[in-house]
Design a protein around this motif. Structure first.
Motif, PDB file in Angstrom:
ATOM      1  N   ASN A 156       0.816  -1.227   0.000  1.00 38.13           N
ATOM      2  CA  ASN A 156       0.000   0.000   0.000  1.00 38.13           C
ATOM      3  C   ASN A 156       0.845   1.270   0.000  1.00 38.13           C
ATOM      4  O   ASN A 156       0.318   2.368   0.119  1.00 38.13           O
TER       5      ASN A 156
ATOM      6  N   ILE B 204       2.467   4.334  -1.213  1.00 34.43           N
ATOM      7  CA  ILE B 204       2.212   5.182  -2.375  1.00 34.43           C
ATOM      8  C   ILE B 204       3.473   5.934  -2.782  1.00 34.43           C
ATOM      9  O   ILE B 204       4.234   6.390  -1.928  1.00 34.43           O
TER      10      ILE B 204
ATOM     11  N   HIS C  37      -1.607   3.225 -10.545  1.00 36.96           N
ATOM     12  CA  HIS C  37      -1.926   4.652 -10.709  1.00 36.96           C
ATOM     13  C   HIS C  37      -1.533   5.501  -9.510  1.00 36.96           C
ATOM     14  O   HIS C  37      -1.556   6.732  -9.603  1.00 36.96           O
ATOM     15  N   LEU C  38      -1.208   4.858  -8.405  1.00 40.14           N
ATOM     16  CA  LEU C  38      -0.730   5.634  -7.252  1.00 40.14           C
ATOM     17  C   LEU C  38       0.742   5.341  -6.959  1.00 40.14           C
ATOM     18  O   LEU C  38       1.250   5.685  -5.904  1.00 40.14           O
TER      19      LEU C  38
ATOM     20  N   ARG D 291     -12.112  -3.881   0.029  1.00 38.13           N
ATOM     21  CA  ARG D 291     -12.120  -2.425   0.091  1.00 38.13           C
ATOM     22  C   ARG D 291     -10.699  -1.899   0.008  1.00 38.13           C
ATOM     23  O   ARG D 291      -9.768  -2.547   0.479  1.00 38.13           O
TER      24      ARG D 291
ATOM     25  N   THR E 204      -9.540   1.298 -15.371  1.00 33.91           N
ATOM     26  CA  THR E 204      -9.797   2.743 -15.331  1.00 33.91           C
ATOM     27  C   THR E 204      -8.647   3.520 -15.956  1.00 33.91           C
ATOM     28  O   THR E 204      -8.856   4.531 -16.619  1.00 33.91           O
ATOM     29  N   TYR E 205      -7.438   3.051 -15.703  1.00 28.55           N
ATOM     30  CA  TYR E 205      -6.260   3.783 -16.190  1.00 28.55           C
ATOM     31  C   TYR E 205      -5.552   3.024 -17.314  1.00 28.55           C
ATOM     32  O   TYR E 205      -4.340   3.131 -17.464  1.00 28.55           O
TER      33      TYR E 205
ATOM     34  N   PRO F 260     -13.388   8.046 -10.453  1.00 33.18           N
ATOM     35  CA  PRO F 260     -12.019   7.549 -10.255  1.00 33.18           C
ATOM     36  C   PRO F 260     -11.099   8.569  -9.589  1.00 33.18           C
ATOM     37  O   PRO F 260     -10.296   8.220  -8.722  1.00 33.18           O
TER      38      PRO F 260
ATOM     39  N   ALA G  47      -9.225   7.923  -6.121  1.00 37.24           N
ATOM     40  CA  ALA G  47      -7.762   7.954  -6.017  1.00 37.24           C
ATOM     41  C   ALA G  47      -7.340   8.950  -4.933  1.00 37.24           C
ATOM     42  O   ALA G  47      -6.431   8.667  -4.140  1.00 37.24           O
TER      43      ALA G  47
ATOM     44  N   GLN H 147      -7.827   7.380  -1.646  1.00 38.86           N
ATOM     45  CA  GLN H 147      -6.812   6.356  -1.351  1.00 38.86           C
ATOM     46  C   GLN H 147      -5.494   6.986  -0.918  1.00 38.86           C
ATOM     47  O   GLN H 147      -4.782   6.437  -0.073  1.00 38.86           O
ATOM     48  N   ILE H 148      -5.178   8.132  -1.493  1.00 39.05           N
ATOM     49  CA  ILE H 148      -3.949   8.813  -1.068  1.00 39.05           C
ATOM     50  C   ILE H 148      -4.124   9.319   0.369  1.00 39.05           C
ATOM     51  O   ILE H 148      -3.231   9.162   1.211  1.00 39.05           O
TER      52      ILE H 148
ATOM     53  N   GLN I  35      -6.008   8.041   2.523  1.00 42.18           N
ATOM     54  CA  GLN I  35      -5.990   6.830   3.353  1.00 42.18           C
ATOM     55  C   GLN I  35      -4.558   6.420   3.706  1.00 42.18           C
ATOM     56  O   GLN I  35      -4.235   6.127   4.862  1.00 42.18           O
ATOM     57  N   ALA I  36      -3.697   6.445   2.682  1.00 42.31           N
ATOM     58  CA  ALA I  36      -2.297   6.086   2.908  1.00 42.31           C
ATOM     59  C   ALA I  36      -1.620   7.128   3.800  1.00 42.31           C
ATOM     60  O   ALA I  36      -0.828   6.776   4.694  1.00 42.31           O
TER      61      ALA I  36
ATOM     62  N   ILE J 157     -12.804   3.713   3.122  1.00 39.40           N
ATOM     63  CA  ILE J 157     -13.349   4.540   2.031  1.00 39.40           C
ATOM     64  C   ILE J 157     -14.727   4.017   1.665  1.00 39.40           C
ATOM     65  O   ILE J 157     -14.891   2.852   1.297  1.00 39.40           O
ATOM     66  N   GLU J 158     -15.702   4.880   1.771  1.00 33.64           N
ATOM     67  CA  GLU J 158     -17.061   4.520   1.382  1.00 33.64           C
ATOM     68  C   GLU J 158     -17.356   5.189   0.042  1.00 33.64           C
ATOM     69  O   GLU J 158     -17.434   6.416  -0.037  1.00 33.64           O
ATOM     70  N   VAL J 159     -17.488   4.365  -0.985  1.00 34.12           N
ATOM     71  CA  VAL J 159     -17.732   4.899  -2.328  1.00 34.12           C
ATOM     72  C   VAL J 159     -19.225   4.776  -2.633  1.00 34.12           C
ATOM     73  O   VAL J 159     -19.782   3.685  -2.562  1.00 34.12           O
TER      74      VAL J 159
END
Lengths: 277, 513
Positions: free
Chosen positions: A39, A41, A60-61, A220, A235-236, B365, B369, B372-373, B375-376, B387-389
């Motif tokens: 995980n 990044i 992508h990250l 998740r 997506t990417y 997206p 993203a 997620q950043i 989150q990290a 993350i609740e999408v």
């Protein structure tokens, strides 16, 4: 056991499936030691191609794909193991109850199996996700529910075959209790076919989990399921095809490996279940 | 004489016809139909209860306002008004053009319809609920009808933003009193205006069809039909564009480079005054402790979000107002990432080991993203962020009413308008439970918002809006990410009409290049 292993090893497809399956399970078990943090990044290094530093490139990250693919194997194997254990246990209990119990017990169980069976696996899983909500724990429950009737039906059929076998009649005449008969004689005798079915269900479970995760209903973020890797990769896709390529390749390889292994296991344990000519 | 064809002749004819059709250049067909992608489905076409720019764009095409924006610029021209004049700070007089008729047989547009359309914003609507956009007409005391075609807007106080965000925009759309009386709550889905287009069809989640109204009094729109197709997924929209299924779409900034490779696409980029931020619910524990909010703010690396989620295609925002807007806070601080400081703040708040948190995001997206950043980033101070999408409908109700009390962090994007008062109104105390998802209340902020809405002194307004942003910064309920960039892909033959804020499109001014 050695006979079963020997039988699988003598089959070229079985040997191939076994080696791949062991490699996948091994990489899943040892993923934390083989790779870094899946995980972590690194946005300056997004969409990098394969290199010595990142064997499968980055996503992508900027996360290391090799690490995420291996941790994805871990999730796939954990889900497969949990689902198979739950479905096997529950299916066996219900199947034995239906086969050995009175008709009042058998009917509702069969109706339940028929209802669960009447839905295509993925559609049924989607409906359950709508009720239980997304998440890996729920995916385990949902997928277990979708494959459980398969085990239940096999268990019931095997019990019906055994129910009036002379050795069970002898046990009854000697005064053995139902519990003793079921646990000491019935279940050990039907275990073979059920283990075969368990082996054959693993690829289906892996596929359903990946499908649900692809749709955003399974693992998740930041968990690295092969399904989420495929989704993010899709997506990417224009920026990098590597995530889709590697995640797709792993999903295909795992499905193939466990299918070949399952078939070889079936041939070794119970050749009567073979469906090929 | 009877014509007779044998099987071979029929086949030859069909083949020739098919070949002819295939070889006929597509551009040779006259275009009278335009297909536009919407990134969500419509929800409510009642001007007072519209959700956002998508609905407002349709409203502007189907209804009239007293004045409207000239194509692509922020200058007004008369629309329903034959003449309109600001007599003084609190009085505007208008005279309507004669002969404008509502679609659906609801009669002529009169001054009484203007009165009905504007005054209803401040009256209870369905379920006793006031309009979300009530503030747009907050300054209105009433509309006096002085004749069938004439009237006066009487204001309670000066209202410098009234023209920009009410009279000439979505809240200024004139609807038919008769239609509303006849249709009741159906007006949310059945719109009858007097504008260049009529709403011919709305099939939820499939398409909205606008057809040029033959009875429209005024310049006819170029395209006879505008089809609006809700396509949520950006990737699907790109494929639809490439296949010729749609002619125009908004894009994520990160999608522009890829779309530019399509020779049939013309990419349009416009600076944006929208605002994207991570909001923190200040009422919910443990976020009610400002130290927790400060820790989150210090831990999230906004530059990394810009680079990772937006591909570095947008600039970082430092406050609510985008550069160029009145009230832009040029000296707003740039919060630097400070992990030791964040950890210390969490420890001081009694959470040395972090805590479990949740961020709610729309299923785009870029936002995922960004989440997620975050989150990290937050994982580095021990905050386990889930993350609740959510899809559009669920997302936009997640911060409202009592449900909103349980919201924790949320990634939000609002469309801006050119008057700063439009931007600040969503953060006032009375918007808690509506659009103020951070549930932050501040009396001074609310007072300054009223000043900004009511003073015509530009300097005083500027000072008020800058102070309001300072108060927002002090609250630490807002982590500003970006003002975005508006990116669109249109077919090379299309000349779209987009107002400078980027979100407001004028379908009646879309042309063939």
């Amino acid at each position: 056991m050695s006979t079963i292993f020997g039988h699988i090893w003598r089959s070229s497809t079985g040997k191939f499936g076994l080696i791949l399956a062991v490699a996948i399970i091994g990489s899943a078990v040892f993923a934390p030691w083989l790779t870094g943090d899946p995980n972590r990044i690194d946005v300056l290094n997004r969409f990098a191609g394969p290199s010595w530093q990142h064997w499968m490139g980055t996503d992508h990250l900027g996360r290391d794909l090799f690490s995420r693919i291996l941790h994805g194997a871990r999730i796939a194997m954990e889900v497969a193991a949990a689902v198979t254990a739950i479905a096997l246990s529950l299916g066996t209990v219900l199947g034995v109850a239906a086969g050995y119990g009175p008709r009042q017990v058998e009917r509702p169980i069969l109706i339940l199996f028929d209802i669960l069976y009447s839905f295509p696996n993925l559609i049924f899983a989607l409906a359950l996700v709508a009720i239980l909500g997304p998440g890996l724990e729920n995916v385990v429950i949902i997928v277990a529910m979708t494959v459980m009737p398969h085990f239940g039906r096999i268990a019931r059929a095997q019990v019906l075959r055994l129910k009036h076998a002379p050795f069970l009649e002898a046990e009854r005449v000697l005064g053995a209790s139902t519990a003793r008969i079921v646990f000491r004689h019935v279940i050990p005798n039907i275990a073979g076919p059920l283990i075969v079915v368990a082996g054959m269900e693993v690829p289906a479970v892996i596929t359903i989990e990946a499908g649900l995760s692809f749709l955003g209903l399974g693992a998740r973020p930041p968990l690295a399921s092969w399904g989420t890797l495929l989704h993010d990769g899709y997506t990417y896709l224009s920026q990098s095809a590597w995530p889709v390529f590697f995640a797709g390749m792993m999903l295909t390889t795992a499905t193939l490996a466990f299918t070949l292994f399952g078939e070889a296991l079936r041939d070794a344990i119970d050749p009567r279940l073979r469906t090929d000519p | 004489m009877a014509l007779k064809f044998d099987r071979r002749q029929v086949l030859r004819g069909a083949a020739a016809g098919a070949a002819g059709a295939a070889l006929w250049p597509i551009d040779a067909f006259s275009r009278d139909r335009l297909v536009i992608r919407l990134d969500r489905d419509l929800q409510n076409l009642d001007p007072a209860y519209r959700i956002g720019p998508l609905e407002a764009n349709i409203l502007r095409g189907v209804t009239r306002r007293l004045v409207k924006f000239k194509p692509g610029v922020v200058e007004f021209e008369n629309d329903a008004a034959a003449s309109i004049k600001q007599v003084d700070d609190k009085l505007i007089e208008f005279t309507l053009k004669e002969g404008m008729r509502f679609q659906g047989g609801f009669g002529e547009l009169t001054a009484d319809d203007v009165k009905f359309s504007f005054e209803r914003f401040n009256q209870p609507g369905p379920g006793g609920k006031k309009s979300t956009y009530a503030k747009d007409w907050d300054a209105l005391d009433g509309v006096e009808v002085t004749g069938k075609y004439s009237g006066r807007l009487v204001l309670k106080r000066p209202a410098p933003a009234l023209w920009m965000i009410a009279i000439g925009d979505g809240s200024g759309c004139i609807v038919s009193r008769k239609a509303f009386d006849a249709l009741g709550e159906k007006t949310a889905v059945q719109l009858h205006g007097a504008g260049p287009y009529a709403l011919a069809e709305w099939v939820p989640n499939q398409r909205i069809l606008l057809r040029a109204d033959p009875n429209y009094v005024g310049p006819k729109p170029y395209f006879q039909e505008v089809v609006l197709r809700p396509i949520l997924e950006g990737k699907t929209a790109q494929l639809a564009f490439r296949s010729g299924e749609i002619d125009f779409t908004s894009l994520e900034p990160t999608e522009a480079a890829e779309m530019a490779r399509d020779p049939s696409a013309a990419i349009i980029k416009k600076d944006s005054i929208n605002y994207v931020w991570i909001g923190i619910n200040v009422e919910k524990k443990p976020y009610d402790d400002i130290r927790v909010r400060q820790a989150i703010q210090k831990a999230i690396d906004v530059d990394q979000v810009i680079l990772g989620a937006y591909d570095g295609t947008v600039a970082r925002a430092r406050s609510l107002m985008a550069p160029g807007l009145l009230g832009h806070w040029a000296d707003a601080p740039v919060i630097k990432r400070d992990l030791p400081g964040a950890k210390k703040l969490l420890a001081d708040a009694g959470l040395p080991n972090g805590f479990k948190a949740k961020i709610t995001v729309l299923n785009r997206p870029t936002f995922q993203a960004a989440a997620q950043i975050a989150q990290a980033n937050l994982a580095e101070i021990g905050v386990d962020l889930a993350i609740e999408v959510l899809d559009t409908g669920t997302y936009y109700s997640s911060g409202k009413g009592d449900v909103g009390k349980n919201l924790e962090l949320s990634l939000q994007r609002f469309g801006g308008k050119l008057d700063p008062g439009f931007q600040t109104q969503w953060f006032t105390g009375e918007q808690v439970g509506e659009w103020n998802w951070q549930r932050w209340r501040n009396d001074e902020f609310d007072r300054l918002d009223r000043i900004g809405q009511s003073t015509v002194d530009t300097k005083a307004r500027e000072a008020a809006y800058i102070r309001m942003q300072q108060l927002m910064a002090d609250s630490v309920a807002y982590i500003w990410l970006t003002h975005e960039v508006n990116v669109f892909a249109g077919k090379t033959w299309l000349r779209p009409s987009i107002l400078p804020n980027g979100d407001d499109w004028q379908y009646e001014h879309f042309l063939e290049a």
